[in-house]
Design a protein around this motif. Structure first.
Motif, mmCIF file in Angstrom:
data_model
loop_
_atom_site.group_PDB
_atom_site.id
_atom_site.type_symbol
_atom_site.label_atom_id
_atom_site.label_comp_id
_atom_site.label_asym_id
_atom_site.label_seq_id
_atom_site.Cartn_x
_atom_site.Cartn_y
_atom_site.Cartn_z
ATOM 1 N N SER A 1 -14.497 -13.365 -6.347
ATOM 2 C CA SER A 1 -15.696 -14.054 -5.523
ATOM 3 C C SER A 1 -15.999 -13.117 -4.264
ATOM 4 N N TRP A 2 -17.129 -12.904 -3.676
ATOM 5 C CA TRP A 2 -17.466 -12.065 -2.512
ATOM 6 C C TRP A 2 -16.669 -12.600 -1.481
ATOM 7 N N ALA A 3 -16.281 -13.711 -1.204
ATOM 8 C CA ALA A 3 -15.392 -14.160 -0.284
ATOM 9 C C ALA A 3 -14.184 -13.554 -0.480
ATOM 10 N N GLN A 4 -13.319 -13.853 -1.341
ATOM 11 C CA GLN A 4 -12.230 -13.113 -1.903
ATOM 12 C C GLN A 4 -12.492 -11.459 -1.776
ATOM 13 N N ARG A 5 -13.344 -10.856 -1.996
ATOM 14 C CA ARG A 5 -13.395 -9.208 -1.908
ATOM 15 C C ARG A 5 -13.394 -8.884 -0.679
ATOM 16 N N THR A 6 -13.956 -9.525 0.231
ATOM 17 C CA THR A 6 -14.382 -9.356 1.727
ATOM 18 C C THR A 6 -12.931 -9.690 2.308
ATOM 19 N N ARG A 7 -12.377 -10.780 2.215
ATOM 20 C CA ARG A 7 -11.249 -10.918 2.562
ATOM 21 C C ARG A 7 -10.100 -9.981 2.439
ATOM 22 N N ILE A 8 -9.843 -9.667 1.052
ATOM 23 C CA ILE A 8 -8.997 -8.381 0.880
ATOM 24 C C ILE A 8 -9.377 -7.114 1.371
ATOM 25 N N ALA A 9 -10.685 -6.904 1.684
ATOM 26 C CA ALA A 9 -11.065 -5.679 2.561
ATOM 27 C C ALA A 9 -10.579 -5.923 3.897
ATOM 28 N N LEU A 10 -10.482 -6.932 4.301
ATOM 29 C CA LEU A 10 -10.084 -7.377 5.692
ATOM 30 C C LEU A 10 -8.683 -7.136 6.004
ATOM 31 N N ASP A 11 -7.951 -7.682 4.983
ATOM 32 C CA ASP A 11 -6.328 -7.709 5.192
ATOM 33 C C ASP A 11 -5.921 -6.239 5.030
ATOM 34 N N ALA A 12 -6.486 -5.538 3.763
ATOM 35 C CA ALA A 12 -6.053 -3.885 3.739
ATOM 36 C C ALA A 12 -6.323 -3.330 5.145
ATOM 37 N N ALA A 13 -7.632 -3.426 5.874
ATOM 38 C CA ALA A 13 -7.958 -2.762 6.717
ATOM 39 C C ALA A 13 -7.047 -2.945 7.951
ATOM 40 N N ARG A 14 -6.843 -4.418 8.154
ATOM 41 C CA ARG A 14 -5.614 -4.447 9.072
ATOM 42 C C ARG A 14 -4.217 -4.112 8.912
ATOM 43 N N GLY A 15 -3.924 -4.029 7.862
ATOM 44 C CA GLY A 15 -2.365 -3.404 7.570
ATOM 45 C C GLY A 15 -2.677 -1.735 7.762
ATOM 46 N N LEU A 16 -3.701 -1.334 7.422
ATOM 47 C CA LEU A 16 -3.746 0.095 7.486
ATOM 48 C C LEU A 16 -3.971 0.397 9.015
ATOM 49 N N GLN A 17 -4.612 -0.353 9.795
ATOM 50 C CA GLN A 17 -4.764 -0.352 11.328
ATOM 51 C C GLN A 17 -3.427 -0.216 12.071
ATOM 52 N N TYR A 18 -2.595 -1.460 11.465
ATOM 53 C CA TYR A 18 -1.129 -1.209 12.024
ATOM 54 C C TYR A 18 -0.380 -0.011 11.743
ATOM 55 N N LEU A 19 -0.695 0.602 10.694
ATOM 56 C CA LEU A 19 0.193 1.814 10.400
ATOM 57 C C LEU A 19 -0.148 2.884 11.247
ATOM 58 N N HIS A 20 -1.541 2.947 11.478
ATOM 59 C CA HIS A 20 -2.186 3.933 12.429
ATOM 60 C C HIS A 20 -1.783 3.629 13.915
ATOM 61 N N GLU A 21 -2.209 2.426 14.387
ATOM 62 C CA GLU A 21 -1.915 2.171 15.773
ATOM 63 C C GLU A 21 -0.543 1.804 16.239
ATOM 64 N N ALA A 22 0.024 1.010 15.605
ATOM 65 C CA ALA A 22 1.452 0.581 15.985
ATOM 66 C C ALA A 22 2.606 1.398 15.707
ATOM 67 N N ALA A 23 2.579 1.781 14.250
ATOM 68 C CA ALA A 23 3.420 2.898 13.704
ATOM 69 C C ALA A 23 3.188 4.354 14.135
ATOM 70 N N ALA A 24 1.824 4.301 14.137
ATOM 71 C CA ALA A 24 1.282 5.839 14.567
ATOM 72 C C ALA A 24 1.496 6.618 13.423
ATOM 73 N N VAL A 25 1.208 6.455 12.432
ATOM 74 C CA VAL A 25 1.690 7.239 11.147
ATOM 75 C C VAL A 25 0.439 7.021 10.098
ATOM 76 N N SER A 26 0.092 8.164 9.130
ATOM 77 C CA SER A 26 -0.628 8.056 7.981
ATOM 78 C C SER A 26 0.045 7.644 6.978
ATOM 79 N N HIS A 27 -0.854 6.912 5.801
ATOM 80 C CA HIS A 27 -0.172 6.269 4.719
ATOM 81 C C HIS A 27 0.014 7.261 3.736
ATOM 82 N N TRP A 28 -1.151 8.290 3.568
ATOM 83 C CA TRP A 28 -1.117 9.257 2.415
ATOM 84 C C TRP A 28 -1.744 8.802 1.059
ATOM 85 N N SER A 29 -1.449 7.403 0.761
ATOM 86 C CA SER A 29 -1.948 7.138 -0.686
ATOM 87 C C SER A 29 -2.636 5.758 -0.710
ATOM 88 N N ILE A 30 -3.368 5.657 0.042
ATOM 89 C CA ILE A 30 -4.399 4.576 0.049
ATOM 90 C C ILE A 30 -5.137 4.404 -1.131
#
Length: 348
Positions: A171-200
């Protein structure tokens, strides 16, 4: 470079900045100088065989290939009953296993065990033995975003009805929720762990109960250089910006942001990052760009959504994707900004 390798690389670089010898092995680790603290379970080979039923074919989740050096993933059950994904590591890129590689892997395990975020797949355990090296992660009950959006990869594996499982209608709600979850996970790596993922990419976004998303990384030994360049210009080129593919520029956070933009397009259109159904087959980014400029949602939105989506929200998410895909790396937003913009859509 995978984010796990990047963490280790930064720490080792700071410890060895006084040494500039070019002959030091890539995986060299002086265990006398580094105290390891591992906050996850260490399993014996006997424990692991019990957990995977001796790596039964019925427990196989994904098979290795020449692109991941023969890595296999099995479903496992830890001693406390927790379900896990057991990643059996193949040969390190361009190398054979040895004492230096095992020491490096122990460093990886130590550092991986410190990462904690609701939207990051967590390391649960490991095994390092002479003929077997395994990392155990949280088990994704819903599979990968790729398989949910596009159907299972690889050879058909019939379900109980005798037919191949199809893609799931999100559903639209599930898609936007997945997008937000993924964005927050990647934000954590960039800001808290201070690294790049390489393979999103959609295969590295795992889905759990309630379609909650977590970022995964299956490139523990990815060290960049020749191996990284070969992969980027072959099977995963659709997720990388032009400056990386053509110039071989260093993988940094703005490359991750671009890859995340492609991920958003997959969620919006329901199409793969490289779409063989197009005539001629083409990258999703190339196909959708002129359609986004025209502004007609019905030309690019996933038809499986029907009319069950807010046009304004779809346009907003598309504009966020466009910002992530900007041709100039410095003009792409940070993942913190991206997460906030998507959060505004989810709240609406």
């Amino acid at each position: 470079m995978g984010w796990t390798s990047a963490i280790f690389g930064r720490l080792m670089k700071s410890d060895s900045s006084s040494s500039s010898t070019s002959t030091t092995p890539l995986f060299a680790v002086d265990s006398t100088e580094l105290l390891l603290t591992v906050d996850v379970l260490e399993l014996t080979v006997r424990d692991l065989n019990k957990a995977t039923r001796s790596f039964s074919a019925a427990r196989l989740i994904s098979e290795g290939s020449r692109y991941n050096n023969g890595t296999f993933v099995y479903r496992a059950t830890l001693p406390d009953g927790t379900a896990a994904a057991a990643k059996v590591l193949g040969r390190p890129p361009s190398r054979a296993w040895g004492a230096a590689e095992d020491a490096f892997l122990r460093q990886q395990v130590s550092l991986l065990s410190t990462l904690r975020h609701d939207n990051l797949v967590r390391l649960l355990g490991y095994t390092i033995a002479p003929d077997l090296r395994v990392l155990l992660y949280e088990f994704a009950t819903m599979g990968t975003l790729h398989d949910i959006l596009h159907g299972p990869r690889g050879e058909p594996k019939p379900d109980n009805s005798g037919s191949r499982p199809a893609a799931v209608m999100l559903s639209w709600a599930q898609r936007t929720r997945i997008a937000l979850d993924a964005a927050r996970g990647l934000q954590y790596l960039h800001e808290a762990a201070a690294v790049s993922h390489w393979s999103i990419r959609s295969t590295n976004v795992l889905l759990f109960q309630g379609f909650r998303a977590k970022i995964a990384d299956y490139d523990v030994f990815e060290q960049g250089g020749e191996m990284c360049s070969r992969r980027a210009t072959s099977i995963h080129v659709a997720y990388f910006p032009l400056e990386y593919v053509t110039q071989g520029s260093r993988v940094d956070r703005k490359v991750d942001v671009y890859s995340f933009g492609v991920l958003l397009l997959e969620l919006l259109t329901g199409r793969k990052s490289f779409d063989v159904t197009l005539d001629p087959p083409d990258m999703l980014v190339h196909w959708v760009a002129p359609l986004l400029r025209k502004g007609g949602i019905e030309q690019w939105i996933d038809p499986k959504l029907g009319m069950q989506y807010p046009p304004a929200g779809a346009l907003q998410l598309a504009r966020i994707a466009q910002q992530c895909l900007h041709g100039q790396a410095r003009s792409r937003p940070s993942m913190g900004v991206v997460a906030q913009m998507i959060s505004d859509i989810v709240r609406d």
